[in-house]
Design an enzyme around this catalytic site. Sequence first.
Site, PDB file in Angstrom:
ATOM      1  CB  VAL A   1      34.845  33.497  51.367  1.00 25.58           C
ATOM      2  CG1 VAL A   1      34.818  31.997  51.168  1.00 25.58           C
ATOM      3  CG2 VAL A   1      33.508  34.123  51.002  1.00 25.58           C
ATOM      4  CB  CYS A   2      38.332  37.472  51.988  1.00 27.02           C
ATOM      5  SG  CYS A   2      39.487  36.663  53.084  1.00 27.02           S
ATOM      6  N   PRO A   3      35.500  39.057  51.427  1.00 23.80           N
ATOM      7  CG  PRO A   3      34.721  41.207  50.841  1.00 23.80           C
ATOM      8  CD  PRO A   3      34.747  39.775  50.369  1.00 23.80           C
TER       9      PRO A   3
END
Lengths: 80, 337
Positions: A17-19
């Site tokens: 997942v981001c970041p």
Amino acid sequence: MPDEIKADVYLDLSGVVCPLNWTMAKLALEELEEGQVLEVILDKGEPLRNVPRSAKNEGHKIIDVEPEGEEQYRLLIEKH
Amino acid sequence: MQPSSRPLKERKMQGFIVQRERGYHALRLRIPMGHLEATHMPIIQSVAERYGRGVVHLTTRAGMAIPWIRLEQAEAAKAELNAAGIVLAGCGPRMRSVHTCKGDVCPYSVVNTYELGMTLDGRYFSADDPEIFPHKLKMGVAGCANACSKPQFNDIGLMGLARPGLDADGCISCGLCYEVCRDAGSVDSLSTAWTMPQGWERKKDGLLPIYDEDKCIFCGDCIRVCPTDAIPTEEVGLAMFIGGKFGRRPLLGFRVANFLTQDEALSIIDYTGRWWKESGQRGERLGITMLRVGLARFKTEVLTGASYQHKLTNFEEQPLGGCDGTHWTGAHAGGGF
């Protein structure tokens, strides 16, 4: 884009997942010499929205974009 | 003069907010755009510990209030804050502190919300006449269509927009613009502004993406993602919402125009203020005045500038400004008002 471009490092960011995905890509890019190429696998959605933008912002060059199945993309990022 | 001898309304205007507990007030600090100078933090801490009970409340509009100040000590606490350059923010029938997102540093923002907020603050909040508007008025700014600071729930809301172009020579037909188009994959997946032409099979085959401006929310995602920078920013401007509020009877601000320049937006705010002072009834929020007098009349009387006529929406033709929440119209949320 010429097909013969070979990546120096391969990074599968499926499900990352981001970041964190960009952080991992950035660390991988730091290990490379200028002009070398990082290959990343990115999920559609937020990762695809953010990682290419971050790479461009930091001056790297996206030299190839290819679909990888229905839900992912493969990007070649040249370090600058 | 001690604050206790002043009427409640005047105390509110000064930034002393009465508490439920008799004899105590909260001091509301003025922190425009939620930008708190770090050097102010020790002074705020000190005042909260010595005059209050060592707590600070963060307000919904990114402000601060120090509760539990004894009324007889309120002036002394205020003087200490003022000496350090921290001023109190008034409440009551006046403009409130401008609320923005972090659009001066956010990667998504297409306008500098801090600079725009400072402009609004200087022109309307810090103006000599604090009663430049007849009643409570809130202004909010969002840097992009993500609308994190909810400009639609302000009496005056501004939001940054970016219009994408297409450089056919630079495009490699990769399809990322289409993939990231904000509505792709959402329930209404037909509403993407970017589509790929028939025959495109997620390959770089030279087919150019197709852009439909009517479906665009001007968020700029495609501009940022394009690997070859073949989608330039054609135009940056402001969407404007007027008449929004929350509270007991929420209203979304009417989206009156798109791609306004800053000067056009400021001119509309000036005219809106004058119109509201003449047309508003006592205690009536701007959106309610607009609905009572009529949106069409508001449009003819206020939105008169020649330079932006082509940027106006048809918000006045929608029932209650449009109830469907679409991006071209203001929308009415909640029954009655």
